[in-house]
Structures are given as C-alpha cells and as structure tokens.
Design a protein around this motif. Structure first.
Motif, mmCIF file in Angstrom:
data_model
loop_
_atom_site.group_PDB
_atom_site.id
_atom_site.type_symbol
_atom_site.label_atom_id
_atom_site.label_comp_id
_atom_site.label_asym_id
_atom_site.label_seq_id
_atom_site.Cartn_x
_atom_site.Cartn_y
_atom_site.Cartn_z
ATOM 1 N N SER A 6 -3.998 -8.790 2.620
ATOM 2 C CA SER A 6 -2.980 -8.039 3.349
ATOM 3 C C SER A 6 -1.578 -8.597 3.084
ATOM 4 C CB SER A 6 -3.267 -8.084 4.856
ATOM 5 O OG SER A 6 -2.176 -7.552 5.584
ATOM 6 N N ASP A 45 0.849 -1.195 0.000
ATOM 7 C CA ASP A 45 0.000 0.000 0.000
ATOM 8 C C ASP A 45 0.881 1.239 0.000
ATOM 9 O OD1 ASP A 45 -2.236 1.570 0.021
ATOM 10 O OD2 ASP A 45 -2.950 0.967 1.999
ATOM 11 N N ARG A 50 -9.042 2.715 -1.990
ATOM 12 C CA ARG A 50 -8.548 1.759 -0.999
ATOM 13 C C ARG A 50 -8.506 2.375 0.387
ATOM 14 N NH1 ARG A 50 -2.999 -1.913 -1.492
ATOM 15 N NH2 ARG A 50 -3.138 -2.894 0.565
ATOM 16 N N ASP A 51 -8.908 1.615 1.374
ATOM 17 C CA ASP A 51 -8.838 2.003 2.772
ATOM 18 C C ASP A 51 -8.270 0.818 3.553
ATOM 19 O OD1 ASP A 51 -9.076 3.073 5.280
ATOM 20 O OD2 ASP A 51 -11.252 2.852 5.403
ATOM 21 N N GLY A 52 -6.948 0.811 3.743
ATOM 22 C CA GLY A 52 -6.326 -0.355 4.364
ATOM 23 C C GLY A 52 -6.433 -1.547 3.423
ATOM 24 N N ASP A 53 -7.055 -2.597 3.892
ATOM 25 C CA ASP A 53 -7.249 -3.786 3.052
ATOM 26 C C ASP A 53 -8.639 -3.830 2.431
ATOM 27 O OD1 ASP A 53 -4.688 -4.652 3.658
ATOM 28 O OD2 ASP A 53 -5.357 -5.667 5.477
ATOM 29 N N ASP A 54 -9.466 -2.821 2.701
ATOM 30 C CA ASP A 54 -10.813 -2.760 2.130
ATOM 31 C C ASP A 54 -10.817 -1.878 0.886
ATOM 32 O OD1 ASP A 54 -11.876 -4.322 4.200
ATOM 33 O OD2 ASP A 54 -12.203 -2.567 5.465
ATOM 34 N N GLY A 99 -9.362 -8.269 2.750
ATOM 35 C CA GLY A 99 -10.335 -7.274 3.183
ATOM 36 C C GLY A 99 -11.645 -7.459 2.441
#
Length: 374
Positions: free
Chosen positions: A310, A219, A256-260, A317
């Motif tokens: 991840s 990321d 993208r938001d972290g793994d979501d 996610g």
C-alpha cells in the motif's frame, strides 16, 4: 426581469443546512466561474446570481428576512437587521470557499495561476514498483521577454481607477463594499508599454517538461500534487499547482482490487484430480503452489503478502489464485481412447460419488420434478 428564488438558484430545499448551502454554492460557482468560461456572458451572469443567493442565505439574519419577505427584504432599505457588517464579511466567506481553488476571493486582489490536471497512464508493474516519469504539459509560463511583468520596458504605473490599491468601493443602497478593481484586475498597476510577445499579460503558452516521481503502490484515481507547477499567474501572483492523476492500464494476468491481486490458474483434469505442484506468476517472480488432489474448478488459493504494498500504510496485500480446470482439446487418438476407457469406469449409482457437484445437481433435479408432479 424578476429575480429567481435564491433556493432555486442554488438548487436546494428551503430547509437546507449551512453545509448543504455551501456545497451547492461551490458546485454552482465552479461551474459558472469566469476563469472556466472566458467570454461567456451567460455563465458570468449565472455566477453572479449564485454568489448573490449565497451571500443572503449563508447569513442567518438575512436568510430569515428573505424567508419572510422574499427579495423585497433587501429593497428600499429593508433587511437592515443583517447590518452593514454582514456585507463586509461576504468577501471573507467567498474567499474561504474558493481560496484554495481559484487562489483568492473577492477581496484578495488578483488571483493566482490556475491549477491544471494531467492524466498519466502506467503499467501495473510501474504502479506497484514506483517510477520516475518525464511528462510534457502544455501550460502558461512566465514571459521571459518581460520577466513576467507584462511591460516591455519594465515601467508600471499606479492604476488611475483604484489609485494603486487594487480595490474599489461600491455603494449598494446604504451599504458600502469593496471589490477587485475591474480596470487593473486587482494589481494596482497599469502598463503604458505592454510587452508584444505576451501582449501585456506576462504569460506565454508553452510546453513544460517535468520529472514526476510516482511512489510505489499508487492505484487508479490517485493524484500527485506538484506545487507551483500549474499555470503562471497574472504578473505579481503565484502560479497554480499541477495535479497528476494516475490511470493503470489493464494487465494480461492480474486484476487489482485495492492492495490485493487476483489471477486465474489453468489446470488440466489430471492435475486437479491427482494433485500437483505448479509454478504461478507474481509481480516479484514465480512461486510454487501446491494443488491438492480433487481440486474443483473455482477453488481460490491465497498467497499472503504477494499483492501490492500500500502507498499509504506500506502493508502488503495478498495474491488470490483461482483454479480453472480446463477441458482438454486437440486430443490424439491414444488420449481419446484412454479417456473413453476412463469414462467407462463411471457406471451405476457408484459413479455419483466421484462427482460431488453432479450429485448435488441430480438430487436437486429429482426434488424439482417430485414437487412438480405432486
């Protein structure tokens, strides 16, 4: 010229903890380090100043003496409570803090090559799936003309200043301390006949081509360390490391938001009102999504395990699809007439039960005006 207060030099309060002192020293020294400011005498002086301040404040006995007497504690033989061992240990403290940054401290001899950074831009799909990338990095490499020795004929002589030890002893008042030899930069050797292409440095500027394996799931801001692929060090020292920082380009569909992952799904009024089954995109192909009847704009549907796997835990996610009900445009005459006929069915108080948000809004407006008029 009078010396500045040591606490002011490091930018800390007088009750700063040992950890606060170390952090402040690290910031100050990294900012003014000679390797980062070649030829800048002001930066060199500031570096020496913050080093001197930390040497005193980091040792409890010296700090107590300084707090009581100020700079006078270390003049005319004062401050003896710290002992000669206190000065002897300063090189070790300096090395502990900067050993991993500059490749060695004041007593470690010549430093290793500098670490370098490289920013790699990736598409979201590349970051999620992982990829092998070839990059070109301008850096210092070992001179092949002299086999990185800096000597045109391979001849090296013991340094006349330090006699081949790489260290010299300095007298400071009643104390003795060792420091890197300024003549040979800690190598212990000098070069009678320097190599002309590298001017005796043993290093040349060159573009290095490398293959970098990007793991799946990286990321923004993730860094990949390539050990030994940084700048070549001075002759006889190891190279630095290369740090590749990942930057992921904005995507046309997904955020993208972290793994979501998040995306918006446009719906026609009829689809939202009557319900429908539509196909939505994912990074691994389209999926069917059932839209229930009477879906309101803004409703979010969650598709489990359809986000990013991840890079650390390998757990996937989710994908969140937000329904966006669109107002139709470019209507034909027939469509307009149908909508007008449809709208005519919403009459009287009974129409409110078909519009939950409008009903709530109108109730709120009525309550507002009632409060204003009473």
């Amino acid at each position: 010229m009078s010396k500045r207060d040591y606490y002011e030099v490091l930018g800390v309060a007088r009750d700063a903890s040992e950890e606060d002192l170390k952090k402040a020293y690290r910031r100050c020294a990294m900012k003014h380090h000679p390797d980062r400011n070649p030829g800048d005498h002001a930066a060199e002086a500031a570096f020496k100043e913050c080093k001197e301040a930390y040497e005193v404040l980091s040792e409890p006995a010296k700090r107590r003496a300084y707090d009581q007497h100020g700079h006078a504690a270390f003049e005319h033989g004062m401050g003896g409570g710290a002992g000669g061992a206190g000065y002897a240990d300063m090189g070790d403290i300096f090395g502990d803090i900067f050993g991993n940054i500059f490749g060695g401290g004041a007593r470690g001899g010549p430093r290793r090559g500098a670490d370098i950074g490289y920013v790699m831009e990736l598409d979201l799909e590349e970051a999620v799936a992982g990829i092998d990338k070839r990059i070109e990095v301008p850096t210092l490499v070992g001179c092949h003309h002299c086999n990185s020795t800096g000597s045109a004929d391979g001849v090296l002589e013991d340094c006349a200043t330090c006699h081949g030890r790489g260290q010299v002893r300095m007298q400071r008042g009643i104390f003795q301390m060792q420091q890197t030899c300024p003549h040979c930069a800690g190598r212990g050797k000098t070069i009678p006949n320097p190599c002309k292409p590298c001017m005796g440095q043993g290093r040349l500027e060159e573009e290095k081509v490398l293959s970098v394996k990007i793991p799946a799931g990286v990321d923004n801001g993730d860094r990949i360390r390539l050990s030994g692929e940084g700048e070549a060090g001075p002759p006889g020292t190891p190279p630095g490391d290369l740090f590749v920082e990942v930057r992921v380009r904005p995507h046309d569909i997904f955020e993208r938001d972290g793994d979501d992952l998040h995306c918006e799904v446009p719906l026609r009024i009829s689809q939202a009102a009557l319900g429908d089954t539509i196909r939505v995109p994912t990074l691994h192909g389209d999926l069917e999504l059932r839209i229930p009847a009477e879906t309101q704009s803004g409703k979010v549907f969650r598709l489990r395990d359809r986000g990013v796997r991840s890079v650390r835990s390998r757990a996937p996610g989710d994908l969140y699809c937000k329904a966006v009900v669109e107002t139709p445009v470019n209507l034909t005459q027939e469509q307009r007439e149908l909508l007008e006929k449809f709208e005519s069915t919403f009459v009287g108080e009974g129409a409110r039960r078909h519009s939950p948000k409008a009903s709530t809004f109108l109730d709120g407006v009525k309550g507002f005006w009632d409060r204003m008029t009473n």
